[in-house]
Design a protein around this motif. Structure first.
Motif, PDB file in Angstrom:
ATOM      1  N   GLU A 106      -1.012 -10.851  -5.416  1.00  0.00           N
ATOM      2  CA  GLU A 106      -0.896 -10.155  -6.697  1.00  0.00           C
ATOM      3  C   GLU A 106      -1.775  -8.914  -6.725  1.00  0.00           C
ATOM      4  O   GLU A 106      -1.382  -7.873  -7.266  1.00  0.00           O
ATOM      5  N   TRP A 107      -2.968  -9.016  -6.148  1.00  0.00           N
ATOM      6  CA  TRP A 107      -3.876  -7.868  -6.136  1.00  0.00           C
ATOM      7  C   TRP A 107      -3.320  -6.738  -5.285  1.00  0.00           C
ATOM      8  O   TRP A 107      -3.298  -5.577  -5.704  1.00  0.00           O
ATOM      9  N   LYS A 108      -2.845  -7.057  -4.099  1.00  0.00           N
ATOM     10  CA  LYS A 108      -2.310  -6.021  -3.219  1.00  0.00           C
ATOM     11  C   LYS A 108      -1.050  -5.373  -3.804  1.00  0.00           C
ATOM     12  O   LYS A 108      -0.763  -4.209  -3.531  1.00  0.00           O
ATOM     13  N   LEU A 109      -0.304  -6.130  -4.586  1.00  0.00           N
ATOM     14  CA  LEU A 109       0.896  -5.573  -5.212  1.00  0.00           C
ATOM     15  C   LEU A 109       0.556  -4.534  -6.274  1.00  0.00           C
ATOM     16  O   LEU A 109       1.399  -3.698  -6.611  1.00  0.00           O
ATOM     17  N   THR A 110      -0.667  -4.589  -6.823  1.00  0.00           N
ATOM     18  CA  THR A 110      -1.051  -3.633  -7.874  1.00  0.00           C
ATOM     19  C   THR A 110      -1.654  -2.351  -7.314  1.00  0.00           C
ATOM     20  O   THR A 110      -1.771  -1.363  -8.046  1.00  0.00           O
TER      21      THR A 110
ATOM     22  N   ASP B 117       6.630 -11.552  -1.258  1.00  0.00           N
ATOM     23  CA  ASP B 117       6.509 -12.765  -0.446  1.00  0.00           C
ATOM     24  C   ASP B 117       5.264 -12.752   0.430  1.00  0.00           C
ATOM     25  O   ASP B 117       5.031 -13.684   1.197  1.00  0.00           O
ATOM     26  N   GLY B 118       4.466 -11.662   0.343  1.00  0.00           N
ATOM     27  CA  GLY B 118       3.236 -11.594   1.120  1.00  0.00           C
ATOM     28  C   GLY B 118       3.395 -10.984   2.492  1.00  0.00           C
ATOM     29  O   GLY B 118       2.484 -11.073   3.318  1.00  0.00           O
ATOM     30  N   VAL B 119       4.544 -10.377   2.781  1.00  0.00           N
ATOM     31  CA  VAL B 119       4.773  -9.754   4.089  1.00  0.00           C
ATOM     32  C   VAL B 119       4.308  -8.303   4.044  1.00  0.00           C
ATOM     33  O   VAL B 119       4.747  -7.538   3.174  1.00  0.00           O
ATOM     34  N   PRO B 120       3.411  -7.882   4.956  1.00  0.00           N
ATOM     35  CA  PRO B 120       2.928  -6.497   4.963  1.00  0.00           C
ATOM     36  C   PRO B 120       4.057  -5.505   5.188  1.00  0.00           C
ATOM     37  O   PRO B 120       5.010  -5.774   5.927  1.00  0.00           O
ATOM     38  N   ILE B 121       3.955  -4.349   4.535  1.00  0.00           N
ATOM     39  CA  ILE B 121       4.912  -3.262   4.706  1.00  0.00           C
ATOM     40  C   ILE B 121       4.240  -2.158   5.498  1.00  0.00           C
ATOM     41  O   ILE B 121       3.264  -1.575   5.047  1.00  0.00           O
TER      42      ILE B 121
END
Length: 231
Positions: free
Chosen positions: A70-74, A19-23
């Motif tokens: 999508e990029w940050k998820l990879t 959802d785009g929330v930073p972890i």
């Protein structure tokens, strides 16, 4: 794009939700230790105030751009693959060399919006890191290689990226060794999907590091070795 790129560290755990929330997880860095963790990094307290504040802060910094999400998820998947790439080589015992490989793959995943990052790219990029001292030179050599091979990583439910190469291989085997081709047909391997990985990463996992590069050299001279054109 992200402060982790070029930091000399490798992300090995998700840094963002779908959802785009930073972890905010200290385990996202390979070199993270208990001593490196900042005070107050926990997300819960006895009264719950800190958890509420952290959730509110994350919501305020939520990303909305689809490509960026999508990029940050990879990024963490790239890190996991980097740690598995050519690990028998002394070269990758140095963390700075691992981080170079991660940086290049992370940046490439950003600029190639259509393909992004796929497993197997680390095998293709690794020789560039080993052979070239400069990270920028290694990146552009890899980018140039991917112009030719990026189609291999386009897979859909209807087709795989290396489908043409598999068909060419089937045609070659049918002519050169029809008995073998018929045997594979009877076993249900007539589609030659067992060679999928071989073509995807250009035999990097089937051959030794040196032998695979020697094969690459031969394949780069199609006029002298026309039999490798399907490669």
């Amino acid at each position: 794009m992200d402060p982790h790129v070029g930091s000399g560290k490798i992300i090995t755990a998700p840094i963002i939700t779908e959802d785009g929330v930073p972890i905010n997880d200290p385990l996202v860095l390979l070199e993270a230790t208990a001593a490196d963790q900042q005070p107050g990094s926990t997300t819960t307290t006895s009264n719950g105030d800190e958890s509420s504040s952290s959730s509110s802060s994350s919501a305020n910094h939520r990303l909305t751009d689809k490509h960026t999400i999508e990029w940050k998820l990879t990024l963490h998947q790239i890190g996991l693959d980097v740690l598995r790439t050519d690990r028998s080589m002394l070269f990758y015992e140095k963390k700075e060399n691992l981080s170079k490989l991660w940086d290049i793959l992370a940046v490439y995943a950003w600029i190639d919006k259509e393909v992004g990052y796929c497993q197997g790219m680390s095998d293709l990029c690794s020789p560039m890191i080993v052979l070239l001292n400069d990270e920028a030179d290694a990146f552009w050599c890899f980018e140039r290689l991917m112009r030719r091979l990026r189609g291999n990583f386009r897979c859909t439910q209807q087709s795989v990226g290396v489908e043409n190469q598999l068909q060419h291989l089937a045609s070659i085997i049918q002519v050169l060794d029809p008995k073998l081709h018929d045997h594979l047909e009877r076993l249900g391997g007539g589609d030659y999907l067992f060679a999928f990985r071989m073509f995807m990463v250009l035999f990097r996992r089937e051959l030794s590091f040196g032998d695979s590069l020697y094969l690459w050299e031969l394949a780069s001279m199609p006029q002298k070795y026309p039999g490798l054109n399907f490669f």
